[in-house]
Design an enzyme around this catalytic site. Structure first.
Site, PDB file in Angstrom:
ATOM      1  N   ASP A  55       0.829  -1.205   0.000  1.00 20.87           N
ATOM      2  CA  ASP A  55       0.000   0.000   0.000  1.00 20.87           C
ATOM      3  C   ASP A  55       0.866   1.258   0.000  1.00 20.87           C
ATOM      4  O   ASP A  55       0.888   2.025   0.973  1.00 20.87           O
ATOM      5  CB  ASP A  55      -0.939  -0.021   1.221  1.00 20.87           C
ATOM      6  N   THR A  78      -2.132  -5.531  -4.302  1.00 24.62           N
ATOM      7  CA  THR A  78      -2.128  -4.115  -4.667  1.00 24.62           C
ATOM      8  C   THR A  78      -3.518  -3.500  -4.461  1.00 24.62           C
ATOM      9  O   THR A  78      -4.527  -4.211  -4.411  1.00 24.62           O
ATOM     10  CB  THR A  78      -1.728  -3.937  -6.152  1.00 24.62           C
ATOM     11  N   LYS A 110     -11.962  -5.616  -3.924  1.00 23.76           N
ATOM     12  CA  LYS A 110     -13.206  -5.817  -3.157  1.00 23.76           C
ATOM     13  C   LYS A 110     -14.431  -5.471  -4.012  1.00 23.76           C
ATOM     14  O   LYS A 110     -15.257  -4.629  -3.643  1.00 23.76           O
ATOM     15  CB  LYS A 110     -13.194  -5.024  -1.851  1.00 23.76           C
ATOM     16  N   PHE A 111     -14.542  -6.164  -5.143  1.00 21.46           N
ATOM     17  CA  PHE A 111     -15.703  -5.981  -6.024  1.00 21.46           C
ATOM     18  C   PHE A 111     -16.977  -6.283  -5.233  1.00 21.46           C
ATOM     19  O   PHE A 111     -16.965  -7.160  -4.347  1.00 21.46           O
ATOM     20  CB  PHE A 111     -15.618  -6.947  -7.212  1.00 21.46           C
ATOM     21  N   ASP A 113     -20.381  -5.299  -6.940  1.00 15.03           N
ATOM     22  CA  ASP A 113     -21.542  -4.946  -7.765  1.00 15.03           C
ATOM     23  C   ASP A 113     -22.170  -6.196  -8.400  1.00 15.03           C
ATOM     24  O   ASP A 113     -21.736  -7.317  -8.155  1.00 15.03           O
ATOM     25  CB  ASP A 113     -21.109  -3.927  -8.836  1.00 15.03           C
ATOM     26  N   ILE A 114     -23.181  -6.001  -9.197  1.00 13.81           N
ATOM     27  CA  ILE A 114     -23.825  -7.123  -9.896  1.00 13.81           C
ATOM     28  C   ILE A 114     -22.827  -7.738 -10.880  1.00 13.81           C
ATOM     29  O   ILE A 114     -21.824  -7.108 -11.255  1.00 13.81           O
ATOM     30  CB  ILE A 114     -25.113  -6.669 -10.625  1.00 13.81           C
ATOM     31  N   TYR A 237      -4.684  -6.467  14.969  1.00 12.20           N
ATOM     32  CA  TYR A 237      -3.611  -7.362  14.530  1.00 12.20           C
ATOM     33  C   TYR A 237      -3.457  -8.581  15.432  1.00 12.20           C
ATOM     34  O   TYR A 237      -3.485  -8.475  16.656  1.00 12.20           O
ATOM     35  CB  TYR A 237      -2.268  -6.622  14.520  1.00 12.20           C
TER      36      TYR A 237
END
Ligand code: S5P
Length: 286
Positions: A55, A78, A110-111, A113-114, A237
């Site tokens: 990151d 990534t 982190k998709f 949606d449809i 953590y």
């Protein structure tokens, strides 16, 4: 057959010949999909179950970090949309470098949606389908998201694996135990899903997830740091060794490595804790 020598103080690193199937035990025989097998093979070769959460904000800093820690990690995670100077040309070079280090490339998009839109989002500016070997997805929109993502890879003649978020490491997240159970029930049966994200900060939760998941999918866990406890802005953590012993197959580590004074040394340490856990786990027959 490969022969290994010792690595970590006070720990016998199985100084005798072995193969990936010896350390991965049932996880190896139960996971024959290309993504899971690629990952387990690379992790075995490098004696590291570490996925670097890279990151950082520039391609130059990412390049320097991967060159430094590449030998001690098995995968590279990534977030393309946080890179200030992202451009397609340099990104191709960066992905080539990751492959030279024998790393699986994981876009943590982190998709959610449809299915149809997720397929289109695999293309677009970042063209994730062309370079990512795996991606994350929430199952909140229903099961067709997995087909959409797999179609995305299919559109460019590639194969990849989806990690479904079954748990999260952040405080107060809304992924309740019943939601986790539903995600696992669906993901376990889906060929396009090669594993789940679990909460690396809590070994009990990882163990519960492992019981639900069984052997046939992998569990990857963020929320891992040698300095255990609360992190920034609600992150939590747990220790790398405990996470592997509880059933994690891959430790997603960000700040523990990229914010360390010596990232290379830090990566090496995380790798050693993870490998120690895997070897001990396999000796216990898990
Ligand atoms: O529940 C989660 C899921 C993920 S993928 N919690 C997380 O922290 N992550 C990711 O893991 C997060 O997006 C970040 O890239 C990494 C953790 O970074 P660290 O610096 O806290 O180790």
């Amino acid at each position: 057959m490969i022969t290994f020598g010792g690595m970590i103080e006070g720990f016998d690193f199985m100084p005798h010949p072995m193969e990936a199937s010896d350390v991965w035990s049932d996880r190896w025989t139960s996971n024959t999909g290309i993504t899971a097998r690629n990952y387990m093979s690379v992790a075995f070769e490098k004696q590291s179950l570490v996925c670097l959460a890279a990151d950082l904000p520039t391609i130059e800093s990412l390049t320097a970090l991967v060159n430094e820690v590449g030998p001690y990690i098995a995968a590279l995670k990534t977030h393309v949309d946080l890179i200030d100077d992202w451009n397609a040309e340099e990104w191709v070079g960066f992905c080539r470098l990751a492959k030279q280090h024998n790393l699986l490339i994981f876009e943590d998009r982190k998709f959610a949606d449809i299915g149809k839109i997720s397929q289109q989002q695999m293309a677009g500016l970042y063209d994730i389908r062309s370079w990512a070997d795996l991606v994350t997805a929430h199952l909140i929109s229903g099961p067709d998201i997995v087909a959409g993502l797999q179609n995305g890879w299919g559109d460019v003649g590639r194969q990849g694996g989806v990690l479904l978020l079954a748990q999260m490491s952040s405080r107060g997240n809304r992924l309740t135990p019943s939601y986790t159970a539903e995600v696992v029930a669906l993901g376990r049966e889906h060929e396009g899903v090669f594993g789940f994200i679990g909460n690396g900060s809590n070994p009990n939760e990882i163990a519960e997830l492992r019981t639900m998941v069984g052997q046939s999918k992998l569990i990857w866990t963020p929320g891992v740091n040698i300095a255990t406890g609360d992190g920034a802005q609600g992150q939590r953590y747990g220790h790398p060794y405990d996470a592997v012993m509880a059933g994690s197959d891959c430790l997603i580590v960000g700040s523990g490595i990229h914010q360390a004074d010596e990232p290379r040394e830090a990566a090496k340490q995380y790798a050693q804790h993870s490998w120690k856990g895997l070897v001990e786990r396999s000796r216990e027959g898990d």
